[in-house]
Design a protein around this motif. Structure first.
Motif, PDB file in Angstrom:
ATOM      1  N   UNK A  65       1.271  -1.509   0.059  1.00 17.87           N
ATOM      2  CA  UNK A  65       0.124  -0.032   0.164  1.00 17.87           C
ATOM      3  C   UNK A  65       1.028   0.841   0.311  1.00 17.87           C
ATOM      4  N   UNK A  66       1.858   0.986  -0.365  1.00 18.94           N
ATOM      5  CA  UNK A  66       3.042   2.635  -0.461  1.00 18.94           C
ATOM      6  C   UNK A  66       2.666   3.669  -1.539  1.00 18.94           C
ATOM      7  N   UNK A  67       1.631   3.036  -2.476  1.00 14.73           N
ATOM      8  CA  UNK A  67       0.800   3.578  -3.716  1.00 14.73           C
ATOM      9  C   UNK A  67      -0.114   4.525  -2.923  1.00 14.73           C
ATOM     10  N   UNK A  68      -0.515   4.293  -1.369  1.00 12.11           N
ATOM     11  CA  UNK A  68      -1.315   5.332  -1.044  1.00 12.11           C
ATOM     12  C   UNK A  68      -0.413   6.171  -0.786  1.00 12.11           C
ATOM     13  N   UNK A  69      -1.210   8.121  -1.214  1.00 11.34           N
ATOM     14  CA  UNK A  69      -0.196   8.898  -0.299  1.00 11.34           C
ATOM     15  C   UNK A  69      -0.192   9.243   0.829  1.00 11.34           C
ATOM     16  N   UNK A  70       1.050   9.200   1.772  1.00 11.37           N
ATOM     17  CA  UNK A  70       1.030   9.621   3.205  1.00 11.37           C
ATOM     18  C   UNK A  70       0.008  11.502   3.207  1.00 11.37           C
ATOM     19  N   UNK A  71      -0.365  12.261   2.299  1.00 14.35           N
ATOM     20  CA  UNK A  71      -1.585  13.419   2.439  1.00 14.35           C
ATOM     21  C   UNK A  71      -2.216  12.772   2.602  1.00 14.35           C
ATOM     22  N   UNK A  72      -3.040  11.912   1.455  1.00 12.71           N
ATOM     23  CA  UNK A  72      -4.232  11.193   1.761  1.00 12.71           C
ATOM     24  C   UNK A  72      -4.678  10.291   3.308  1.00 12.71           C
ATOM     25  N   UNK A  73      -3.326   9.668   3.152  1.00 10.51           N
ATOM     26  CA  UNK A  73      -3.989   9.554   4.835  1.00 10.51           C
ATOM     27  C   UNK A  73      -3.710  10.324   5.765  1.00 10.51           C
ATOM     28  N   UNK A  74      -3.156  11.253   5.953  1.00 10.87           N
ATOM     29  CA  UNK A  74      -3.753  12.521   6.771  1.00 10.87           C
ATOM     30  C   UNK A  74      -4.814  13.656   6.853  1.00 10.87           C
ATOM     31  N   UNK A  75      -5.319  13.367   5.337  1.00  5.55           N
ATOM     32  CA  UNK A  75      -6.888  13.932   5.210  1.00  5.55           C
ATOM     33  C   UNK A  75      -7.684  13.607   6.150  1.00  5.55           C
ATOM     34  N   UNK A  76      -7.887  11.657   6.324  1.00  6.96           N
ATOM     35  CA  UNK A  76      -8.768  11.704   6.760  1.00  6.96           C
ATOM     36  C   UNK A  76      -7.961  10.690   8.413  1.00  6.96           C
ATOM     37  N   UNK A  77      -6.925  11.424   8.346  1.00 14.48           N
ATOM     38  CA  UNK A  77      -6.695  11.217  10.211  1.00 14.48           C
ATOM     39  C   UNK A  77      -5.638  12.123  10.721  1.00 14.48           C
ATOM     40  N   UNK A  78      -6.640  13.033  11.181  1.00 15.00           N
ATOM     41  CA  UNK A  78      -5.209  14.140  11.331  1.00 15.00           C
ATOM     42  C   UNK A  78      -6.255  15.112  12.196  1.00 15.00           C
ATOM     43  N   UNK A  79      -5.281  15.694  13.671  1.00 18.36           N
ATOM     44  CA  UNK A  79      -6.312  16.627  14.822  1.00 18.36           C
ATOM     45  C   UNK A  79      -7.544  16.600  14.876  1.00 18.36           C
ATOM     46  N   UNK A  80      -8.099  17.057  14.164  1.00 20.87           N
ATOM     47  CA  UNK A  80      -9.766  17.916  13.447  1.00 20.87           C
ATOM     48  C   UNK A  80     -11.031  16.423  13.040  1.00 20.87           C
ATOM     49  N   UNK A  81      -9.240  15.991  12.168  1.00 17.60           N
ATOM     50  CA  UNK A  81     -10.912  14.236  12.300  1.00 17.60           C
ATOM     51  C   UNK A  81     -10.884  13.561  13.141  1.00 17.60           C
ATOM     52  N   UNK A  82      -9.429  13.254  13.862  1.00 20.22           N
ATOM     53  CA  UNK A  82     -10.232  12.502  15.337  1.00 20.22           C
ATOM     54  C   UNK A  82     -10.853  13.314  16.359  1.00 20.22           C
ATOM     55  N   UNK A  83     -11.167  13.977  16.150  1.00 17.04           N
ATOM     56  CA  UNK A  83     -12.302  14.704  17.361  1.00 17.04           C
ATOM     57  C   UNK A  83     -13.619  14.839  17.159  1.00 17.04           C
ATOM     58  N   UNK A  84     -13.056  14.792  15.300  1.00 18.49           N
ATOM     59  CA  UNK A  84     -14.925  15.046  14.840  1.00 18.49           C
ATOM     60  C   UNK A  84     -15.448  13.238  15.103  1.00 18.49           C
TER      61      UNK A  84
END
Length: 391
Positions: free
Chosen positions: A104-123
């Motif tokens: 799964x290295x083809x998935x960009x880390x930026x895509x992962x951070x789009x779903x899991x960051x400080x804001x989304x975790x609180x959401x």
């Protein structure tokens, strides 16, 4: 090879990280991780500095007068773990196979951070509480065992439920994968089983490279996606009238995600919530040590753990043992309220149709339904046999 107190060791490359209570040691070649107390880390550092076992033992005894320091025994443990490269200049033959995930290295880390960051975790946390609030205010949202029987044809019911459940399993696992990729680490998706169910599993071994707080996000990522879907389903069911095909599908979605969440609370298995509990307490062999503790009280539970509890973990192990028993009760409740009634209803509806062959479409529906049952049992047996062969 003669390992003695006068021996000098050469270790394979190790990466050491401080954790909550102790240290996590990573074998850089195999990708294996081990938990060790500080005194072991001190010994490893001295070994890497070229000191002999006898000098290390003398120094550690002075620094730790209350500890039982035995460097020969420690060296034997390192040898069993495959961490020793040479003893007194003599090479140790060890076959190392790197188990680190590479996918799964083809998935960009930026895509992962789009779903899991400080804001989304609180959401995600807010959504979990909103879901609880919606169900408390509207008890009719709680699923019933007959919610999966949307159509008259049992084959169509099972295929629909299996399709929805499989889709959500994949989404759940991609939650884990995206959380891993958010830290620019590779991931691996495997197939296994839990109880009577075939499951997909994301290898989260690389989580040990992270701090404990960061690991929790990886463990909870799948549940976060589950709760987001559940919130959507609950909201839509409140908006649309009953007895429609849409509310029928929504009921299946709610039932599936509700069962999956209860399953996560079965702490006698290594579920996502189990790993969170381990991570929060800093006790990383809770299941093994908990079974050992319960074996003193439960006759049929064998004491076969190969791990030992660290000092001060006794109270946590006792509390976990309670969660272990509660998890078993949750499982009996799931079978009593959902799985057994579903199976009884399904077979009660289909088996009589086998007595009416010919042009009756429900006869063929019953035949296909029984074929599905046999196929599922076969996949389960294959998974069990595969796991036993790999053990």
């Amino acid at each position: 090879m003669n390992l003695s107190i006068n021996s000098q060791l050469n270790l394979y490359p190790l990466t050491i990280r401080q954790d909550k209570k102790h240290y996590i040691v990573e074998d850089s070649l195999s990708g294996d991780f081990f938990e060790m107390p500080k005194i072991c880390i001190d010994a490893i550092n001295m070994i890497n500095n070229g000191e002999s076992l006898v000098s290390i033992q003398q120094e550690l005894k002075l620094k730790n007068p209350d500890e039982d320091v035995d460097l020969v025994e420690f060296a034997e443990q390192l040898l069993d773990l495959g961490l020793i490269k040479e003893i007194d200049g003599e090479a140790i033959q060890v076959t190392k196979k790197n188990q680190t995930p590479t996918g799964f290295k083809w998935i960009s880390p930026q895509v992962g951070r789009l779903f899991f960051n400080r804001v989304t975790i609180k959401l995600y946390i807010a959504i979990i509480f909103i879901n609880i609030f919606l169900i408390v205010l509207n008890p009719k949202l709680l699923p019933g065992y007959r919610d999966i029987f949307l159509f008259e044809a049992m084959t169509l019911n099972i295929l629909t439920y299996m399709g929805i459940s499989l889709l959500f399993i994949i989404i759940h696992e991609f939650g884990h994968i995206l959380a891993v990729r958010a830290h620019n680490m590779p991931a691996k998706l495997e197939i296994g089983h839990r109880l009577l169910f075939i499951v997909f599993e994301t290898d989260l071994t690389t989580a040990w490279k992270l701090k404990p707080k960061q690991r929790n996000v990886l463990y909870l990522a799948g549940i976060c996606f589950d709760q987001l879907i559940l919130f959507s389903a609950l909201s839509l069911k409140l908006l649309y009238p009953e007895n429609s095909i849409l509310t029928g599908f929504l009921a299946i979605v709610i039932l599936d995600l509700f069962i999956k969440f209860i399953y996560q609370c079965c702490f006698y298995m290594k579920t996502d919530l189990y790993y969170v509990l381990e991570n929060m307490t800093g006790c990383y062999n809770l299941m093994e040590n908990g079974r050992d503790y319960l074996s003193n009280w439960i006759p049929f539970m064998k004491k076969d753990s190969t791990t030992e509890a660290f000092e001060g973990e006794g109270s946590v192990i006792r509390i976990y043992s309670l969660f272990y028993i509660l998890g078993l009760l949750f499982t009996f409740c799931l079978f009593g309220f959902y799985f057994v009634p579903q199976a009884f209803y399904a077979y009660a509806q289909t088996l009589p149709e086998l007595l009416h062959p010919g042009g009756n479409p429900y006869f063929w529906d019953a035949v296909v339904f029984l074929g599905q049952s046999i196929l599922m049992v076969g996949l389960l047996l294959y998974s069990w046999i595969k796991n036993r062969m790999e053990a």
